[in-house]
Design an enzyme around this catalytic site. Structure first.
Site, mmCIF file in Angstrom:
data_model
loop_
_atom_site.group_PDB
_atom_site.id
_atom_site.type_symbol
_atom_site.label_atom_id
_atom_site.label_comp_id
_atom_site.label_asym_id
_atom_site.label_seq_id
_atom_site.Cartn_x
_atom_site.Cartn_y
_atom_site.Cartn_z
ATOM 1 N N HIS B 277 0.830 -1.207 0.000
ATOM 2 C CA HIS B 277 0.000 0.000 0.000
ATOM 3 C C HIS B 277 0.869 1.265 0.000
ATOM 4 O O HIS B 277 0.726 2.133 -0.861
ATOM 5 C CB HIS B 277 -0.913 -0.026 1.230
ATOM 6 C CG HIS B 277 -1.874 1.111 1.297
ATOM 7 N ND1 HIS B 277 -3.194 0.996 0.925
ATOM 8 C CD2 HIS B 277 -1.721 2.398 1.680
ATOM 9 C CE1 HIS B 277 -3.812 2.155 1.078
ATOM 10 N NE2 HIS B 277 -2.935 3.033 1.541
ATOM 11 N N GLU B 278 1.779 1.324 0.952
ATOM 12 C CA GLU B 278 2.586 2.548 1.093
ATOM 13 C C GLU B 278 3.567 2.701 -0.071
ATOM 14 O O GLU B 278 3.886 3.820 -0.468
ATOM 15 C CB GLU B 278 3.298 2.575 2.442
ATOM 16 C CG GLU B 278 2.385 2.439 3.679
ATOM 17 C CD GLU B 278 1.219 3.422 3.721
ATOM 18 O OE1 GLU B 278 1.272 4.461 3.037
ATOM 19 O OE2 GLU B 278 0.223 3.122 4.435
ATOM 20 N N HIS B 281 1.803 4.513 -2.762
ATOM 21 C CA HIS B 281 1.840 5.972 -2.535
ATOM 22 C C HIS B 281 3.212 6.538 -2.902
ATOM 23 O O HIS B 281 3.318 7.559 -3.578
ATOM 24 C CB HIS B 281 1.557 6.286 -1.062
ATOM 25 C CG HIS B 281 0.105 6.206 -0.672
ATOM 26 N ND1 HIS B 281 -0.879 6.896 -1.327
ATOM 27 C CD2 HIS B 281 -0.521 5.527 0.322
ATOM 28 C CE1 HIS B 281 -2.064 6.646 -0.757
ATOM 29 N NE2 HIS B 281 -1.870 5.810 0.252
ATOM 30 N N GLU B 307 -4.732 7.377 -3.460
ATOM 31 C CA GLU B 307 -5.186 6.119 -2.875
ATOM 32 C C GLU B 307 -5.398 5.059 -3.959
ATOM 33 O O GLU B 307 -5.230 3.864 -3.691
ATOM 34 C CB GLU B 307 -6.477 6.363 -2.077
ATOM 35 C CG GLU B 307 -6.948 5.194 -1.251
ATOM 36 C CD GLU B 307 -6.109 4.940 0.021
ATOM 37 O OE1 GLU B 307 -5.192 5.735 0.307
ATOM 38 O OE2 GLU B 307 -6.387 3.940 0.702
#
Lengths: 512, 512
Positions: B277-278, B281, B307
């Site tokens: 997820h990160e 980003h 997102e």
């Protein structure tokens, strides 16, 4: 009623100045955090824009410290030219604060903004170049940056101004009123006495220290370091311990004073000494009076005084026998069997082994000064222009042989070993030896106040040391100069004798 | 010749504006670093002065973004009132940049400095209070701060202005042009479809996932997380991975984009999903064009688009079968015997298990939206004033039962679970679900471009994903709005259908 009003007005001027200065200190804390990050966690690819960040911050801080608003606020209380206190009804510490504010203001205004910003950007980037050059053992990589920095430091000295020697202007930044002559007056006898002591030591059989070089895992060392820090009074509430190749302490403000240490797999004392050393620095910052944060009364006196605090803990306590009388059993428990048969006396002699080596940060108490003297002499010559930047590696190696009889095989263990020059910190090194001398002077007073300190330390109680240093030194901020505080503490003027006497006595004992 | 000179002058105006704005971005990077530090390494005792630091920085940034110098530089190129481009000869992306600069300027100027500084200070301190309140499971500790922040956010909405609903002003900060009505238009059918899908799933036998809850040491998990990050293209040159209780990514600038993860001893997927997820980003930030750093062309479009990048990696790739076809053998090798007999199909079903739970960040793909809808509805009511701050815990629990059929036993797993409100980020949550929908819309285009992506991923090649997202999204900065970029990528307007179709198809497969 009238009198009260007047007092309130007097206070108002002082408090206005303090409030303005406090805001600047808040910004300075941001700068410290970026410094800390740069030396601990920043990804290497971020160096260039970090340089720009440092430039912006340096510019803003310089602007805040020199702008009209600050100047007129200061001028209400003290005549910036003559130093005459203009405001009535101030306390003596407040008057001291004003003199220190004035001193800082005059230094700061002597440097143009562009110069300050360029200096910050150059040194922020140079630090990373130095790091790479050291790793690759390639002075030529670092050379263009170092040469630029040497030039900028000479210009800085000219801009600040000096009476006798350009180096005086730089020394004064780190140790107010210190001059090249002043340093020489201390270093000449120190050099002679060190050489003589070294000669005596080398004629004796060397002490054993092989047990200090057993392998101990990173985790065990880190855990021991943390326990040690907390044991002597450091707190994770206001600090933290990280890893850095060159241990340092960094205080963003009195409630955020971080330290770093380094872990060498086969030299556990490196970590232990670093922790004690950096805790000594952190205690000074944490011990500064919170209510004076942002005023000179909430700042440390000088780098020499700062170093006295770190060396007090690292050497006067951390290399003492009573300290290890308490700690050795814990060390044995944590670091295992290889230490089992080492007696306290053997251990104590081992950690105090005197041996000329190449690396300053690993030097023993006796040879340490030689490393500083080497750098001092090179820096003076660089600032005079009698030594060229490109001649540094050769000059370094020559002096190393002259002073310590050892010769670096490569620049990474010679002139590339320290970070300081990449940061533009010429004039900084002498404060290290000064710190050692201050520490011994202070220790004499400590021993007078606590003749039984050895028993207390043997019992594992370190609070009295931290408390005593806090009351004697930390809480005063910059109320006194180093010179007058040292005299106040010991009841006699500072001299280097306490230090040389300590060395003679201690090492006579160790090397019989 | 004449023409060339004119072009140079045109460029000069644009480049002057960019240079000014770039300096602001350098400062913003400092703010990001302090944020990162605050959530990773800062000692707790430092919270108060950190609050002051954040206040100073917010004040400076606000000043830079609203000052006359910036306004007149902008006004040379675009009419701030009408939006008419005044400068001739600009490229289309440059014109887009000017419209975005104008947008930001108008929002920024609607907020007075004092408000911005107070907001920064309050939220910086509130974060630490929230953290303590969560640990102690005591809403009353956090209440006074939260109530103040709710009040400040309502005031913020009024200051920024809105046509229909105060919440619109806040949504627009994170997702330009998004309104409460717009969110409802997406969330109403999503809620219905989710409830219906959930009902179907719950009528089927539950999948197994006990093997996901074997104990795995912190070190092994961290090591696996790092390898995974580097495998998909993250680099320690421009980033780093640390631990945070609530994983986040933080970009100081395109060459310093850090991520955090969390390690739960008995839930290794938490770390793996966080890392993916990160990284998603971070890839967006690192992929922004360096030459446009400090201009809207060097910035991400919106939080929803951001997102979409994190969820693309976390769910569309990280919860896919081909991804684990490649990775499962490595996981088994690293995490040991307990996983040995788990087949790919069983593993894939296990990590996609659907089950209503209390914690948003641990929610599966199906129930996730319900957590967002709950927050959206509460936030709207808080901003309208129809819900009082003190009524939050009860309202939260009621809605939790209504939407997911589960009831928090304590506020720490209820209304105290998320950091966002302490940061004053009302209007932020809806972008999470928007990101999921965007990701599915984008994924359809990706599948069209790479019909054989599954084979590529199965072979452990992830470069094509990063490259494709970089070319389709990251390199454009804010050239396009989210809406027009989504249309440009997929060749059709954005709709939520791609997401709901994906869910139906996938979970029909899993729960047959």
């Amino acid at each position: 009623m009238k009198k009260q009003k007047k007092a309130a007005k007097e206070n108002k001027n002082y408090h206005d100045l303090h409030a303005l200065s406090r805001e600047t200190a808040v910004w300075q804390g941001i700068q410290s955090l970026l410094d800390w990050d740069q030396e601990t966690y920043m990804p290497s690819g971020a160096a260039s824009i970090r340089g720009e960040q440092m430039k912006e911050l340096a510019g803003l801080l310089h602007k805040r410290r020199t702008d009209k608003k600050f100047a007129s606020s200061l001028q209400k209380l003290i005549d910036i030219k003559t130093g005459k206190i203009l405001q009535k009804g101030l306390s003596e510490p407040q008057k001291s604060a004003l003199r220190e504010w004035k001193r800082d203001y005059l230094i700061e205004t002597s440097l143009p903004s562009k110069f300050v910003e360029e200096f910050a950007k150059t040194t922020s980037e140079a630090m990373h170049v130095w790091d790479a050059a050291k790793k690759k053992n390639d002075f030529s990589l670092f050379y263009p940056f170092l040469d630029k920095i040497v030039g900028m430091c000479r210009k800085k000295a000219d801009l600040i101004g000096y009476k006798e020697h350009p180096y005086d202007a730089l020394l004064n930044l780190y140790e107010p009123s210190l001059t090249k002559k002043g340093v020489e007056k201390l270093f000449h006898p120190l050099k002679a006495k060190t050489l003589s002591l070294l000669k005596k030591i080398r004629s004796k059989p060397q002490v054993k220290d092989d047990f200090l070089h057993i392998p101990v895992s990173h985790e065990k060392q880190m855990s021991f370091g943390k326990k040690l820090a907390y044991l002597i009074g450091y707190s994770s509430e206001n600090g933290r311990i990280d890893i850095a190749p060159h241990p340092f302490s960094s205080s963003s403000h009195p409630s955020d004073s971080r330290i770093t240490t380094r872990i060498l797999p086969k030299n556990f004392m490196s970590n232990i000494r670093s922790v004690l050393h950096e805790c000594g620095h952190a205690f000074y910052e944490i011990g500064l009076p919170q209510e004076h944060f942002g005023s000179p009364l909430g700042e440390a006196i000088s780098l020499g005084m700062h170093e006295s605090q770190s060396r007090f803990w690292e050497t006067r306590i951390g290399l003492s026998k009573p300290f290890w009388a308490y700690l050795l059993p814990f060390l044995k428990k944590d670091f295992g069997k290889n230490l089992e048969n080492v007696s306290l006396d053997t251990f104590w002699k081992g950690i105090n082994k005197v041996e000329p080596t190449l690396i300053r940060v690993e030097a023993d108490e006796v040879t340490y000064a030689m490393h500083v003297i080497l750098r001092f002499e090179l820096e003076c010559a660089l600032m005079e222009g009698t030594l060229k930047t490109k001649e540094i590696p050769e000059a370094w190696n020559e002096k190393m042989v002259e002073l310590l009889g050892v010769m670096p095989k490569k620049d990474s263990e010679g002139c590339l070993q320290d970070v300081h020059w990449s940061l533009g910190a010429f004039g900084y090194f002498p404060t290290y030896s000064l710190g050692n001398m201050y520490a011994s002077h202070i220790f004499e007073a400590f021993e007078k106040d606590f003749p039984h300190w050895e028993k207390t330390v043997e019992s594992g109680d370190f609070q009295l040391i931290k408390k005593w240093l806090g009351e004697k030194i930390h809480c005063h901020g910059r109320t006194y100069s180093a010179k007058s505080l040292l005299e106040k503490i010991a009841g006699k003027p500072f001299s280097a004798e306490a230090f040389t006497n300590y060395l003679s006595k201690k090492y006579q004992n160790i090397y019989s």
